[in-house]
Design a protein around this motif. Sequence first.
Motif, mmCIF file in Angstrom:
data_model
loop_
_atom_site.group_PDB
_atom_site.id
_atom_site.type_symbol
_atom_site.label_atom_id
_atom_site.label_comp_id
_atom_site.label_asym_id
_atom_site.label_seq_id
_atom_site.Cartn_x
_atom_site.Cartn_y
_atom_site.Cartn_z
ATOM 1 N N VAL A 129 0.931 -1.015 0.380
ATOM 2 C CA VAL A 129 -0.076 0.124 -0.257
ATOM 3 C C VAL A 129 0.866 1.269 -0.326
ATOM 4 C CG1 VAL A 129 -1.673 0.921 1.190
ATOM 5 C CG2 VAL A 129 -1.963 -1.355 1.151
ATOM 6 N N LEU A 199 -1.810 1.533 -4.627
ATOM 7 C CA LEU A 199 -0.956 0.533 -4.391
ATOM 8 C C LEU A 199 0.455 0.450 -5.279
ATOM 9 C CD1 LEU A 199 -2.875 -2.497 -5.360
ATOM 10 C CD2 LEU A 199 -2.536 -1.980 -2.973
ATOM 11 N N LEU A 215 -2.787 -10.333 -3.064
ATOM 12 C CA LEU A 215 -3.479 -9.450 -2.558
ATOM 13 C C LEU A 215 -5.471 -9.664 -2.393
ATOM 14 C CD1 LEU A 215 -3.809 -6.207 -1.520
ATOM 15 C CD2 LEU A 215 -3.735 -5.947 -4.486
#
Length: 844
Positions: A129, A199, A215
């Motif tokens: 992130v 991201l 993910l």
Amino acid sequence: MHAPDTLAAPPVVARLEDFDTASGSAPERLLFNHRPWVMLVCLLATLLLGWQATRLTLSASFEKTIPTQHPYIANALSHQADLGGQGNAVRIVVEAKATAQAKAGTIYDPHYLAVLQKISDELYVMPGVDRPFMKSLWTPNTRWVAVTEDGLDGNTVMADSYDGSPKALAEVRANVERSGEIGQLVAGDAKSSIVFVPLLDRNPKTGQALDYGELGRQLEALRARYDSDAIGIHITGFAKVMGDLIEGLKLVLLFFGVALVICAGVLYGYTRCVRSTVLVVACSLIAVVWQAGLLALLGYALDPYSVLVPFLVFAIGMSHGAQKMNGIMQDVGRGTHRVVAARYTFRRLFVAGLTALLCDAVGFAVLALIRIQAIQELALVASIGVAVLIFTNLVLLPILLSYIGVSPKAALRSLRDEVGEAGKAAGDGPASGRLWSLLDAFTRRGPALAALAVAGGLALAGYAVSTRLHVGDLDPGAPELRADSRYNRDNDYVTSHYAASSDILVVMVSTPEDQCTRYGTLAQVDRLAWRLEQLPGVESTNSMAALSKLAMVGYNEGQLKWFELIPNDSALGGVQTRAPRELFNQACSFLSLYVYLKDHKAETLSSVVEEVEHFIANDAAEAGRRAGPPQARPDPLGGSPRVFAGQGAPPERFMLAAGPAGIAAATNIVVKQAMREMLWWVYGAVVLLCWVTFRSWRAVVVAVLPLVLTSILCEALMVGLGIGVKVATLPVIALGVGIGVDYALYVLSVMLARLRAGETLSSAYLHALRFTGRVVMLTGVTLALAVGTWALSPIKFQADMGILLAFMFVWNMVGALVLLPALAHFLLRPAARAVAALPACAVA
């Protein structure tokens, strides 16, 4: 590379001792005179590459799916640190459902806000992130600004004093209304809010590429934890699409198994020989194992776009293997020893098979011209697969059959199919005989003219329809997935509840340092924003110019008549202290103009791009010409003179394009440019290879024209099915040409050999039908059925590929059996003597 000049059926050699092992070409002698060594090498290669294949992984990368060398993407990547995460991002929509406790079902509820905080915190610490740009109601970068009697005031939306009390909830409501986030971060009906999660392409802790499969599983686990009667979770974004594709592609193994069963079942039904059927399937599977092992050895992984290639390799292997098995079976039926039969078949079909596989390889390899890494890797994966087929199906299969042989009953049945009573040619029976007679009619003038007229009509009609073929996505949401998939239902929820679309195109503006809020710059940004808002595909825009106009209203007691940019750089510069981080960078040398689109369809993207390009080319350039040359002014501190732009000159530079829609626009441009160029290259290579094989322009025309018709009709079919040309579907167009020429090569090679022997066109074509035509028909129908099962896949682009490939398999087969003899009537038959001078590439 041409086969020996054998004009009739090869002599029957019942005993191996009677065969001259020194005969044949050098490759034949090298391989068949050292069969044990060839078997040993293949066994070792299978064991080694099979072990390597267990290390092959399935992954996806955002940057691999975009044309990183395109100027738009290069601009976006060079300003990635300034874009505020507007690239690869996930949006998690947390919905407040109406319950007995919270009948209103709004976000202004203590339970909802507590859950939202937990979700936001969990996402913040998730690997990959881009945390500084993550945004939700609970993040400190979500702020409100308001006009008070003391001037402008502001703070975070979720104040530090929030305690869940009615008073605190009323304060949150007021803060949200003053934040300007309604329609963007908060739904217009106040029933949900978004957690925006940008991201990174690599995990900063490990340095490895972000694992979209993992993910996606983490996001689904989060959904499972928090989705309830009171809370709903909706997730959108490229990473989620890739995660769903990777999860769904596990079903590819199921479809692979179904295809294997179909191919093996039909092949056994044709031969009634277990051992030869098993060998053909085994050699095709060995090719897939070698391919997977080589990919792992080279450090590559399969992605959602290339994972279907191993099946194509298997299908191509089955097609070529069936031809080899059919030739050996007919020779054994005549009484020839199995080793000699294998060598005869190798002589007759190796050149045609090699040329066909080279055409297949070219069809894959030209995809590397498209500067998108995912497609270039697909080209590599497929080219490796076709290369190994040369060894497994053209070499290993005949050698294995030379050891194991075929069923005597099956061989005799095959012989009866070829030669009927009294030595006259016959078919498989009355039905087959009628079919051969029907097909043979196309070697005569009347039926040939009729076939060519129908083909010409189909080509003209197909071309007229294909002109409406669009590049890019034609549907909202993720066209790679079904319209009723969970992802597309989530996307529908977002688009119906939020004014600000997730289809965002960002126009980037670079300026000299600390000059991003100059009046001239903001005026140009505001002018472009206004022009874009007039387009039907644009819902709204957001920029520093829009915020500055709102600030002017705030500075002047809320008077809307001040909703304007004032030509005062100092006043405009004061907005920086309260502006959101995503609108400009810290050095004030970069601005972002956000363009929110109603969708990411090709026509929407092209209209926006054309408008921005026109603005850059004309309006901004005209302003620069009016401004005059730069001027040098003395430094008030006594330093060297500083160069400034001329009076009124715009030092800013407008650039396309960032954001999900900007990346899609660049991808569409690259695909559109590459589509025709790719077809020219693949057809050019196929023509060249056919010329090298046949040494006759007439034979080349006969082989290639049916492929052209199939390509035109395939594009028309894409229009009819609403399929756009994009990264997922572009390879099919090239593959159809490369794979389709196989059929024509096998039929035409036998025809030319018989014409060379002095036979009539009708006799040569009938012989080709009985020797290779039956297997062409068998493999064409079988492979069409096998890939046709993909239409049931939950992955839309796999279903689209299955339909298109099945169509091309069938039409290429029809072209080889109908159009080829019709064209041969006009091009080959009148030149029988010239054809007789051609080198034999196959003799049956």
